[in-house]
Design a protein around this motif. Sequence first.
Motif, PDB file in Angstrom:
ATOM      1  N   GLN A 133       0.822  -1.203   0.000  1.00  0.00           N
ATOM      2  CA  GLN A 133       0.000   0.000   0.000  1.00  0.00           C
ATOM      3  C   GLN A 133       0.862   1.262   0.000  1.00  0.00           C
ATOM      4  OE1 GLN A 133      -3.351  -0.258   2.836  1.00  0.00           O
ATOM      5  NE2 GLN A 133      -2.877  -2.438   2.932  1.00  0.00           N
ATOM      6  N   ARG A 134       1.987   1.200   0.701  1.00  0.00           N
ATOM      7  CA  ARG A 134       2.901   2.354   0.704  1.00  0.00           C
ATOM      8  C   ARG A 134       3.498   2.561  -0.686  1.00  0.00           C
ATOM      9  NH1 ARG A 134       8.719   3.475   2.968  1.00  0.00           N
ATOM     10  NH2 ARG A 134       8.577   5.746   3.075  1.00  0.00           N
TER      11      ARG A 134
ATOM     12  N   LEU B 212      -5.561   4.549   4.666  1.00  0.00           N
ATOM     13  CA  LEU B 212      -5.539   3.313   3.897  1.00  0.00           C
ATOM     14  C   LEU B 212      -6.774   2.502   4.265  1.00  0.00           C
ATOM     15  CD1 LEU B 212      -1.774   2.356   4.300  1.00  0.00           C
ATOM     16  CD2 LEU B 212      -2.859   3.521   2.389  1.00  0.00           C
TER      17      LEU B 212
ATOM     18  N   VAL C 105      -2.987   8.432   6.285  1.00  0.00           N
ATOM     19  CA  VAL C 105      -2.078   8.879   5.236  1.00  0.00           C
ATOM     20  C   VAL C 105      -1.656  10.296   5.602  1.00  0.00           C
ATOM     21  CG1 VAL C 105      -1.853   9.437   2.786  1.00  0.00           C
ATOM     22  CG2 VAL C 105      -3.157   7.435   3.489  1.00  0.00           C
TER      23      VAL C 105
END
Length: 132
Positions: free
Chosen positions: A21-22, A73, A79
Amino acid sequence: MIGKLDDYLRFNETALSLRSQRQELLASNIANADTPNYKARDIDFSNALRSALATTAQGHIANAPVAADGKALPDGTPVLYRTVSQGAVDGNTVDMDTERTQFADNALRYEAGITMINHQIRNLLAAIQGGQ
């Protein structure tokens, strides 16, 4: 038995999910490097991993669902906006050197996580097969 296997693999599984996800966030920053008023985003990986692992045990309260508005997320990890090192006239805060460095570092750590899971699975197979 399955619960013990889940526990055995949970750390690396959670870390890989967060790294993935990063990576998407970092790729989005790079893709929007020329977009006026775009604000570079990232997560605090260590805090996100700590939080994700804290809610994995039975009886823990999971993070509440978060709207897909870009502020968190899907698992609830906030975030954050990257601190501006040098402002741009168009309001864009993407520093390509920082983004490329973070992207490469995250990719390398993702690959290390894959290697660790492969090692864990090999150990499980060796135990199942009796160390042949």
